[in-house]
Design a protein around this motif. Structure first.
Motif, PDB file in Angstrom:
ATOM      1  N   UNK A 297       0.941  -1.049   0.148  1.00  0.00           N
ATOM      2  CA  UNK A 297      -0.236  -0.036   0.126  1.00  0.00           C
ATOM      3  C   UNK A 297       1.001   1.214   0.104  1.00  0.00           C
ATOM      4  N   UNK A 298       1.916   1.190   0.757  1.00  0.00           N
ATOM      5  CA  UNK A 298       2.665   2.187   0.924  1.00  0.00           C
ATOM      6  C   UNK A 298       3.567   2.785  -0.376  1.00  0.00           C
ATOM      7  N   UNK A 299       3.761   1.653  -0.897  1.00  0.00           N
ATOM      8  CA  UNK A 299       4.381   1.560  -2.390  1.00  0.00           C
ATOM      9  C   UNK A 299       3.800   2.264  -3.458  1.00  0.00           C
ATOM     10  N   UNK A 300       2.397   1.764  -3.481  1.00  0.00           N
ATOM     11  CA  UNK A 300       1.355   2.225  -4.104  1.00  0.00           C
ATOM     12  C   UNK A 300       1.207   3.865  -4.117  1.00  0.00           C
ATOM     13  N   UNK A 301       0.911   4.135  -2.881  1.00  0.00           N
ATOM     14  CA  UNK A 301       0.876   5.455  -2.352  1.00  0.00           C
ATOM     15  C   UNK A 301       1.954   6.423  -2.902  1.00  0.00           C
ATOM     16  N   UNK A 302       3.392   6.012  -2.718  1.00  0.00           N
ATOM     17  CA  UNK A 302       4.469   6.763  -3.268  1.00  0.00           C
ATOM     18  C   UNK A 302       4.383   6.953  -4.661  1.00  0.00           C
ATOM     19  N   UNK A 303       4.009   5.864  -5.416  1.00  0.00           N
ATOM     20  CA  UNK A 303       3.922   6.045  -6.970  1.00  0.00           C
ATOM     21  C   UNK A 303       2.865   6.958  -7.442  1.00  0.00           C
ATOM     22  N   UNK A 304       1.522   7.074  -6.553  1.00  0.00           N
ATOM     23  CA  UNK A 304       0.683   8.018  -6.962  1.00  0.00           C
ATOM     24  C   UNK A 304       0.920   9.401  -6.346  1.00  0.00           C
TER      25      UNK A 304
ATOM     26  N   UNK B 140      -7.521   4.081  -1.949  1.00  0.00           N
ATOM     27  CA  UNK B 140      -6.510   4.502  -2.755  1.00  0.00           C
ATOM     28  C   UNK B 140      -6.319   4.208  -4.258  1.00  0.00           C
ATOM     29  N   UNK B 141      -7.065   3.347  -4.690  1.00  0.00           N
ATOM     30  CA  UNK B 141      -6.968   2.809  -6.093  1.00  0.00           C
ATOM     31  C   UNK B 141      -7.398   3.894  -6.863  1.00  0.00           C
ATOM     32  N   UNK B 142      -8.476   4.364  -6.938  1.00  0.00           N
ATOM     33  CA  UNK B 142      -9.154   5.704  -7.774  1.00  0.00           C
ATOM     34  C   UNK B 142      -8.163   6.741  -7.865  1.00  0.00           C
ATOM     35  N   UNK B 143      -7.649   7.177  -6.964  1.00  0.00           N
ATOM     36  CA  UNK B 143      -6.431   8.405  -7.138  1.00  0.00           C
ATOM     37  C   UNK B 143      -5.417   7.837  -7.660  1.00  0.00           C
ATOM     38  N   UNK B 144      -5.002   6.601  -7.663  1.00  0.00           N
ATOM     39  CA  UNK B 144      -3.635   6.135  -8.373  1.00  0.00           C
ATOM     40  C   UNK B 144      -3.890   6.215  -9.830  1.00  0.00           C
ATOM     41  N   UNK B 145      -5.257   5.555 -10.111  1.00  0.00           N
ATOM     42  CA  UNK B 145      -5.600   5.226 -11.462  1.00  0.00           C
ATOM     43  C   UNK B 145      -5.738   6.674 -12.073  1.00  0.00           C
ATOM     44  N   UNK B 146      -6.411   7.771 -11.533  1.00  0.00           N
ATOM     45  CA  UNK B 146      -6.300   9.161 -12.120  1.00  0.00           C
ATOM     46  C   UNK B 146      -5.054   9.921 -12.209  1.00  0.00           C
ATOM     47  N   UNK B 147      -4.334   9.648 -11.106  1.00  0.00           N
ATOM     48  CA  UNK B 147      -3.075  10.527 -11.427  1.00  0.00           C
ATOM     49  C   UNK B 147      -2.144   9.766 -12.445  1.00  0.00           C
ATOM     50  N   UNK B 148      -2.248   8.583 -12.450  1.00  0.00           N
ATOM     51  CA  UNK B 148      -1.332   7.804 -13.724  1.00  0.00           C
ATOM     52  C   UNK B 148      -1.996   8.319 -15.079  1.00  0.00           C
ATOM     53  N   UNK B 149      -3.252   8.236 -15.150  1.00  0.00           N
ATOM     54  CA  UNK B 149      -4.063   8.728 -16.326  1.00  0.00           C
ATOM     55  C   UNK B 149      -3.499  10.198 -16.656  1.00  0.00           C
ATOM     56  N   UNK B 150      -3.765  10.933 -15.773  1.00  0.00           N
ATOM     57  CA  UNK B 150      -3.556  12.434 -16.052  1.00  0.00           C
ATOM     58  C   UNK B 150      -1.977  12.672 -16.327  1.00  0.00           C
TER      59      UNK B 150
END
Length: 99
Positions: free
Chosen positions: A15-22, A83-93
């Motif tokens: 989860x922390x790694x995903x948060x860092x990527x986001x 966290x997933x929707x935030x990660x998906x949207x930031x990567x898309x942006x």
């Protein structure tokens, strides 16, 4: 997930790694959008979309976390669901703004 401390630590590290990527993606999005604003390249619809996406993502993340919690998920899964929707949207942006 089991109550094994090592497994719990591993799950929280994912989860922390995903948060860092986001957060890295979000920083790049902010920088690119600031450059667009400073150069006059941001249109009105772009600015409105930028503002509206925050409320939409918050609602989606809240819903996903609530569904996970209601289905008996553990705290790691609830956090990951939020966290997933935030990660998906930031990567898309980032992908969109790099063009």
């Amino acid at each position: 997930m089991t109550n094994n401390p090592m497994n719990m630590m591993f799950e929280w590290m994912k989860v922390a790694s995903s948060y860092n990527r986001m957060t890295l993606s979000a920083g790049e999005v902010i920088a690119r959008r600031m450059m667009m604003m400073a150069s006059g390249g941001m249109t009105g619809p772009d600015a409105m979309g930028m503002m509206m996406e925050k409320a939409t993502i918050f609602a989606t993340a809240s819903e996903r976390a609530a569904v996970a919690a209601a289905s008996g998920a553990d705290p790691v899964r609830i956090t990951a669901a939020a966290l997933k929707p935030y990660s998906t949207k930031t990567q898309s942006n980032v992908r969109k703004l790099r063009r």
